[in-house]
Scaffold this motif. Structure first.
Motif, PDB file in Angstrom:
ATOM      1  N   ASN A  84       9.781  -5.029   0.710  1.00 13.65           N
ATOM      2  CA  ASN A  84       8.835  -5.238  -0.405  1.00 13.65           C
ATOM      3  C   ASN A  84       7.972  -5.182  -0.793  1.00 13.65           C
ATOM      4  O   ASN A  84       8.061  -4.428  -2.098  1.00 13.65           O
ATOM      5  CB  ASN A  84       9.687  -7.185  -0.600  1.00 13.65           C
ATOM      6  N   THR A  85       7.180  -5.297   0.231  1.00 16.17           N
ATOM      7  CA  THR A  85       5.442  -4.503  -0.603  1.00 16.17           C
ATOM      8  C   THR A  85       5.614  -3.022  -0.203  1.00 16.17           C
ATOM      9  O   THR A  85       5.332  -2.731  -1.833  1.00 16.17           O
ATOM     10  CB  THR A  85       4.550  -4.904   0.613  1.00 16.17           C
ATOM     11  N   CYS A  86       6.816  -2.251  -0.054  1.00 14.45           N
ATOM     12  CA  CYS A  86       6.095  -1.160  -0.071  1.00 14.45           C
ATOM     13  C   CYS A  86       7.578  -0.778  -2.130  1.00 14.45           C
ATOM     14  O   CYS A  86       6.498   0.226  -2.686  1.00 14.45           O
ATOM     15  CB  CYS A  86       7.200  -0.153   1.545  1.00 14.45           C
ATOM     16  N   CYS A  87       8.160  -1.557  -1.529  1.00 13.99           N
ATOM     17  CA  CYS A  87       8.783  -1.390  -2.834  1.00 13.99           C
ATOM     18  C   CYS A  87       8.078  -1.657  -4.573  1.00 13.99           C
ATOM     19  O   CYS A  87       7.948  -0.757  -4.978  1.00 13.99           O
ATOM     20  CB  CYS A  87      10.130  -2.085  -3.234  1.00 13.99           C
ATOM     21  N   THR A  88       7.309  -2.723  -4.620  1.00 15.00           N
ATOM     22  CA  THR A  88       6.861  -3.527  -5.203  1.00 15.00           C
ATOM     23  C   THR A  88       5.607  -2.458  -5.584  1.00 15.00           C
ATOM     24  O   THR A  88       4.738  -1.542  -6.753  1.00 15.00           O
ATOM     25  CB  THR A  88       5.831  -4.559  -4.905  1.00 15.00           C
ATOM     26  N   GLU A  89       5.138  -1.877  -4.610  1.00 18.35           N
ATOM     27  CA  GLU A  89       4.025  -0.935  -4.602  1.00 18.35           C
ATOM     28  C   GLU A  89       4.551  -0.222  -5.318  1.00 18.35           C
ATOM     29  O   GLU A  89       3.666   1.458  -6.088  1.00 18.35           O
ATOM     30  CB  GLU A  89       3.278  -0.335  -3.082  1.00 18.35           C
ATOM     31  N   ARG A  90       5.973   1.181  -4.533  1.00 12.93           N
ATOM     32  CA  ARG A  90       6.283   2.165  -5.786  1.00 12.93           C
ATOM     33  C   ARG A  90       6.267   2.032  -7.095  1.00 12.93           C
ATOM     34  O   ARG A  90       6.306   2.871  -7.176  1.00 12.93           O
ATOM     35  CB  ARG A  90       7.617   2.237  -4.991  1.00 12.93           C
ATOM     36  N   ARG A  91       6.853   0.534  -7.248  1.00  4.71           N
ATOM     37  CA  ARG A  91       7.279   1.081  -8.935  1.00  4.71           C
ATOM     38  C   ARG A  91       5.759   0.479  -9.738  1.00  4.71           C
ATOM     39  O   ARG A  91       5.500   0.750 -10.802  1.00  4.71           O
ATOM     40  CB  ARG A  91       7.516  -1.262  -8.953  1.00  4.71           C
ATOM     41  N   LYS A  92       4.898   0.308  -9.184  1.00  5.82           N
ATOM     42  CA  LYS A  92       3.461   0.051  -9.984  1.00  5.82           C
ATOM     43  C   LYS A  92       3.004   1.401 -10.211  1.00  5.82           C
ATOM     44  O   LYS A  92       2.267   1.650 -11.755  1.00  5.82           O
ATOM     45  CB  LYS A  92       2.315  -0.778  -9.170  1.00  5.82           C
TER      46      LYS A  92
END
Length: 184
Positions: A84-92
């Motif tokens: 989830n953290t990697c996905c959030t970072e990717r979206r940012k």
């Protein structure tokens, strides 16, 4: 189900959930290699981002520690937070600018690798093509082939059905095969 968990682990999980400071230190010491490896792979082998995202994973885990209900292992729970953290970072990053993405792609293509054995070159080419996969496919490949997780476990972690994971893996392999054959 908890009977299968060693007593020391259960104690650590309870201490972590209740916010005992030493428990967080212990959780980090035990699980940082797993989290670091997974972040490194999910961020397409970006060493510069790994440390920051790993820290963010443990901050997120600390913030949501009370939601850990021990239905899964602490490692599985942290793996989900990591994804989830990697996905959030990717979206940012995608929202910030398209130029950044083009710059990274052009830089990774322009870097020439030193002369090496064919195997090393094949690995480098495969990693390059894996970086280019859409994130959903890269996640499935990393979890299945690099983390050696079972398909059912991947499905649970990604909140997908088993057939959906199998489709992602099939499409990812096809994309990699096509890209690698073009490179020959």
């Amino acid at each position: 189900m908890k009977a299968d968990v060693p007593r020391a682990t259960t104690s650590l999980e309870q201490r972590f959930r209740t916010g005992v400071p030493a428990a967080l230190t212990e959780v980090i010491a035990i699980h940082q290699p797993l989290v670091s490896r997974l972040v490194y792979r999910l961020t397409a082998w970006s060493r510069t981002d790994t440390e920051d995202i790993v820290q963010e994973v443990f901050v997120n885990a600390l913030r949501s520690r009370k939601t850990f209900d021990a239905r899964s292992s602490l490692a599985t729970w942290l793996t989900r937070i990591t994804i989830n953290t990697c996905c959030t970072e990717r979206r940012k990053r995608l929202l910030r600018t398209r130029y950044w993405k083009r710059l990274l792609t052009s830089q990774s293509q322009s870097i020439s690798s030193p002369p090496a054995a064919d195997l090393h070159e094949d690995i480098q080419q495969t990693m390059t093509e894996l970086r280019r996969l859409p994130a959903t496919y890269r996640e499935a490949v990393v979890l299945r082939y690099l983390e050696e997780m079972e398909i059912d476990d991947i499905a649970r972690l990604l909140n997908l059905s088993r057939p959906a994971v199998e489709v992602r893996l099939h499409r990812a392999r096809a994309m990699l095969r096509t890209a690698l054959l073009k490179g020959d």
